[in-house]
Design an enzyme around this catalytic site. Structure first.
Site, PDB file in Angstrom:
ATOM      1  N   LYS A  26      12.290 -29.665 -51.567  1.00  0.00           N
ATOM      2  CA  LYS A  26      10.926 -30.006 -51.991  1.00  0.00           C
ATOM      3  C   LYS A  26      10.798 -29.966 -53.506  1.00  0.00           C
ATOM      4  CE  LYS A  26       7.390 -26.814 -52.192  1.00  0.00           C
ATOM      5  NZ  LYS A  26       6.582 -26.955 -53.424  1.00  0.00           N
ATOM      6  N   ASN A  27      11.294 -28.884 -54.102  1.00  0.00           N
ATOM      7  CA  ASN A  27      11.071 -28.708 -55.534  1.00  0.00           C
ATOM      8  C   ASN A  27      11.942 -29.612 -56.397  1.00  0.00           C
ATOM      9  OD1 ASN A  27       9.114 -26.889 -54.933  1.00  0.00           O
ATOM     10  ND2 ASN A  27      10.255 -25.074 -55.567  1.00  0.00           N
ATOM     11  N   CYS A 120      -5.054 -21.333 -58.635  1.00  0.00           N
ATOM     12  CA  CYS A 120      -4.100 -21.506 -57.551  1.00  0.00           C
ATOM     13  C   CYS A 120      -3.969 -20.162 -56.875  1.00  0.00           C
ATOM     14  CB  CYS A 120      -2.768 -21.949 -58.124  1.00  0.00           C
ATOM     15  SG  CYS A 120      -1.477 -22.007 -56.904  1.00  0.00           S
ATOM     16  N   ARG A 125      -1.831 -20.141 -62.791  1.00  0.00           N
ATOM     17  CA  ARG A 125      -0.643 -20.852 -63.265  1.00  0.00           C
ATOM     18  C   ARG A 125      -1.073 -21.792 -64.362  1.00  0.00           C
ATOM     19  NH1 ARG A 125       1.904 -22.658 -57.535  1.00  0.00           N
ATOM     20  NH2 ARG A 125       3.733 -23.272 -58.733  1.00  0.00           N
ATOM     21  N   ASP A 309      10.119 -17.618 -54.613  1.00  0.00           N
ATOM     22  CA  ASP A 309       9.825 -18.352 -53.381  1.00  0.00           C
ATOM     23  C   ASP A 309      10.478 -17.722 -52.141  1.00  0.00           C
ATOM     24  OD1 ASP A 309       8.277 -20.121 -54.759  1.00  0.00           O
ATOM     25  OD2 ASP A 309       9.697 -21.785 -54.700  1.00  0.00           O
ATOM     26  N   ARG A 401       2.882 -28.142 -46.161  1.00  0.00           N
ATOM     27  CA  ARG A 401       3.086 -28.669 -47.516  1.00  0.00           C
ATOM     28  C   ARG A 401       4.563 -28.721 -47.856  1.00  0.00           C
ATOM     29  NH1 ARG A 401       1.165 -25.139 -51.810  1.00  0.00           N
ATOM     30  NH2 ARG A 401       2.716 -26.494 -52.756  1.00  0.00           N
TER      31      ARG A 401
HETATM   32  C1  UD1 Z   1       7.985 -24.085 -59.564  1.00  0.00           C
HETATM   33  C2  UD1 Z   1       8.098 -24.288 -58.079  1.00  0.00           C
HETATM   34  C3  UD1 Z   1       7.601 -23.073 -57.318  1.00  0.00           C
HETATM   35  C4  UD1 Z   1       8.296 -21.819 -57.814  1.00  0.00           C
HETATM   36  C5  UD1 Z   1       8.202 -21.713 -59.324  1.00  0.00           C
HETATM   37  C6  UD1 Z   1       8.999 -20.554 -59.896  1.00  0.00           C
HETATM   38  C7  UD1 Z   1       7.823 -26.673 -57.832  1.00  0.00           C
HETATM   39  C8  UD1 Z   1       6.994 -27.782 -57.334  1.00  0.00           C
HETATM   40  N1  UD1 Z   1       7.325 -25.453 -57.694  1.00  0.00           N
HETATM   41  O1  UD1 Z   1       6.599 -23.960 -59.879  1.00  0.00           O
HETATM   42  O2  UD1 Z   1       7.865 -23.260 -55.933  1.00  0.00           O
HETATM   43  O3  UD1 Z   1       7.694 -20.692 -57.229  1.00  0.00           O
HETATM   44  O4  UD1 Z   1       8.713 -22.921 -59.929  1.00  0.00           O
HETATM   45  O5  UD1 Z   1      10.319 -20.626 -59.486  1.00  0.00           O
HETATM   46  O6  UD1 Z   1       8.920 -26.860 -58.304  1.00  0.00           O
HETATM   47  N2  UD1 Z   1       3.543 -20.586 -66.867  1.00  0.00           N
HETATM   48  C9  UD1 Z   1       2.792 -20.462 -68.011  1.00  0.00           C
HETATM   49  N3  UD1 Z   1       2.550 -21.585 -68.753  1.00  0.00           N
HETATM   50  C10 UD1 Z   1       3.037 -22.813 -68.395  1.00  0.00           C
HETATM   51  C11 UD1 Z   1       3.807 -22.931 -67.239  1.00  0.00           C
HETATM   52  C12 UD1 Z   1       4.046 -21.799 -66.473  1.00  0.00           C
HETATM   53  O7  UD1 Z   1       2.339 -19.385 -68.366  1.00  0.00           O
HETATM   54  O8  UD1 Z   1       2.768 -23.780 -69.112  1.00  0.00           O
HETATM   55  C13 UD1 Z   1       3.795 -19.385 -66.025  1.00  0.00           C
HETATM   56  C14 UD1 Z   1       3.107 -19.521 -64.675  1.00  0.00           C
HETATM   57  O9  UD1 Z   1       1.772 -19.107 -64.734  1.00  0.00           O
HETATM   58  C15 UD1 Z   1       3.958 -18.608 -63.819  1.00  0.00           C
HETATM   59  C16 UD1 Z   1       5.349 -18.740 -64.433  1.00  0.00           C
HETATM   60  O10 UD1 Z   1       5.157 -19.303 -65.725  1.00  0.00           O
HETATM   61  O11 UD1 Z   1       3.527 -17.283 -63.930  1.00  0.00           O
HETATM   62  C17 UD1 Z   1       6.310 -19.596 -63.635  1.00  0.00           C
HETATM   63  O12 UD1 Z   1       5.809 -20.893 -63.512  1.00  0.00           O
HETATM   64  P1  UD1 Z   1       6.726 -22.187 -63.425  1.00  0.00           P
HETATM   65  O13 UD1 Z   1       8.163 -21.784 -63.576  1.00  0.00           O
HETATM   66  O14 UD1 Z   1       6.180 -23.200 -64.344  1.00  0.00           O
HETATM   67  O15 UD1 Z   1       6.500 -22.630 -61.930  1.00  0.00           O
HETATM   68  P2  UD1 Z   1       6.115 -24.075 -61.390  1.00  0.00           P
HETATM   69  O16 UD1 Z   1       6.913 -25.117 -62.090  1.00  0.00           O
HETATM   70  O17 UD1 Z   1       4.642 -24.201 -61.356  1.00  0.00           O
END
Ligand code: UD1
Length: 431
Positions: A26-27, A120, A125, A309, A401
């Site tokens: 998925k990711n 969320c 996030r 995850d 999902r």
């Molecule tokens: C992706 C995965 C999700 C997984 C996560 C962490 C997908 C669709 N989803 O989510 O299943 O749990 O990686 O492995 O691939 N953050 C910030 N600022 C930003 C971006 C992120 O502070 O601009 C923080 C978020 O709030 C969170 C952390 O960084 O606490 C990790 O987020 P991120 O690695 O970006 O996860 P996703 O890409 O949303």
């Protein structure tokens, strides 16, 4: 689309035996679909899982004007007809990963408008790292009326970007923005998840020049144009990990096929520490339940650390350990909501900030519970496999999902799992 009226009913105590095959990740696939925007023509993505998030991303692409065809597990995305640059709120609020069209749209068309994702249920996030990086690449970012607008009429320019945190989404968005920028971009403290390596493989097939995939420094040499490409998605390591925990909880002998065991190294190590031996043979992993588990401490971290995850599934398993485990969640602020539901099944869990103390109990008892999010929902289904009596998991749209036919796959290996329709008389609601 996915009504809240369906629930999953699990009758615990049925031993699992046989083989399950996991689907494409998925990711990874959601990012490949966004990346298809970059090329003027039809890209082909193979091994696409049938999950609701893929449908949402397909709808995002269609609203942009792309043509999306999905037959079997093959998806064709033709972005030659793309004529809109907006990801609307109804889709971004349905799936946060919709924001991944931002980078490719700015890269190819010099403009994009994307709804700001709302709160969320696994912690706030943010997307500040996505936006800061795009600004460093020369995009002008404004926000009003709940939308983020990015513009770079003269194209993006290579930059040196140092991420505060190795965010998966930010790394991907910036990667897809940088492939067509003028000059060289370096992304430091980049995320190293296997799904990013797979995205890099797809982008390279499209003609992008990227070095360092799988390390924390990505170097991207901008190219003039990308061409459509074909790509087969990697196996879903989280689906595989989920099935391994299902096996740890309830299997006589369960084989899990189709994911790369090297993507699950820490998960396999932690299973072994808990007393669950997994035999690995190529792409095949075989697991059996040890009965009782040893307690294990787990702390989530960006890859190659323990995946956030997989945290809920491990909490379900460790709630049946012979002693106390400490689970520390370092990636998301509040990803312990399903613990309340697990407690309703008899688990003994205390939450202290981002730490959960899990005191092992001898048995769980089936109960009606509510899936609070995708992985938490899956963890409740797993708990139901080992619990006494019936567990009824509501809120299953979360599970749909990201899991392709979880019910069917578990049934095929002997689990007593079925869909029930809550609207029709609510049979089983009070189980
Ligand atoms: C992706 C995965 C999700 C997984 C996560 C962490 C997908 C669709 N989803 O989510 O299943 O749990 O990686 O492995 O691939 N953050 C910030 N600022 C930003 C971006 C992120 O502070 O601009 C923080 C978020 O709030 C969170 C952390 O960084 O606490 C990790 O987020 P991120 O690695 O970006 O996860 P996703 O890409 O949303």
């Amino acid at each position: 689309m996915h009504g809240m009226s369906r629930a999953i009913r699990i009758t615990g105590g049925h031993p699992l035996a046989g083989t399950v095959v996991v689907g494409g990740a998925k990711n990874a696939v959601l990012k490949h679909m966004a990346a298809a925007i970059l090329a003027d023509g039809e890209s082909v993505i193979r091994r696409v899982p049938r999950i609701a998030d893929v449908d949402v991303m397909a709808e995002v692409l269609r609203r942009l004007g792309a043509r999306v065809r999905f037959e079997g597990d093959v998806m064709r995305v033709d972005s030659a007809t793309l004529d809109s640059f907006e990801a609307p709120y109804d889709l971004v609020s349905a799936m946060r990963a919709s924001i991944l069209v931002l980078g490719p749209l700015v890269a190819r068309f010099g403009k994009a408008r994307v709804a700001m994702p709302g709160g969320c249920n696994i912690g706030s996030r943010k997307i500040d790292l996505h936006l800061k990086g795009l600004q460093q690449l020369g995009a002008e970012i404004t926000s009003e009326h709940g939308y983020i607008q990015a513009s770079a009429p003269r194209g993006l320019s290579g930059a040196h970007i140092f991420l505060d945190f190795p965010s998966v989404g930010a790394t991907e968005n910036l990667l897809m923005a940088a492939v067509q920028a003028h000059g060289t971009t370096t992304i430091e403290n980049a995320a190293r998840e296997p799904e990013i390596q797979d995205l890099v493989a797809f982008l390279r097939a499209m003609g992008a020049a990227i070095e360092g995939a799988g390390t924390s420094t990505l170097v991207i040499e901008g190219v003039e144009e990308l061409r459509p490409a074909e790509h087969t998605v990697i196996g879903d390591r989280i689906e595989a990990g989920t099935m391994l925990v299902a096996g740890a909880l309830a299997a006589k002998r369960l084989a899990v096929e189709g994911a790369d065991p090297t993507h699950l190294e820490l998960v396999l190590n932690k299973l072994a520490e808990a007393g669950v031996e997994v035999q690995v043979d190529g792409r095949r992993m075989v697991v059996a339940s040890p009965g009782r588990f040893r307690p294990v401490d787990v702390a989530t971290l960006p890859y190659p650390g323990f995946p956030t995850d997989m945290q809920p599934q491990f909490m379900a398993m460790l709630s049946l350990a012979d002693g106390d485990s400490v689970i520390t969640e370092n990636v998301f602020e509040s990803r312990f909501m399903f613990a309340d539901e697990l407690r309703r099944m008899g688990a003994d869990i205390t939450i202290e900030g981002h730490r959960a103390i899990v005191r092992g109990v001898e048995r769980l008892s089936g109960a009606p519970v509510m899936a609070p999010d995708l992985r938490g929902g899956a963890a409740l289904v797993l708990a139901g496999l080992a619990a006494e009596g019936e567990t009824l998991v509501a809120g299953t749209y979360h599970i749909e999902r990201g899991y392709e036919d979880l019910v069917g796959k578990l049934r095929s290996v002997g689990a007593a799992v079925e869909w029930v329709d809550l609207a029709e008389g609510g049979s089983g609601v009070d189980a």
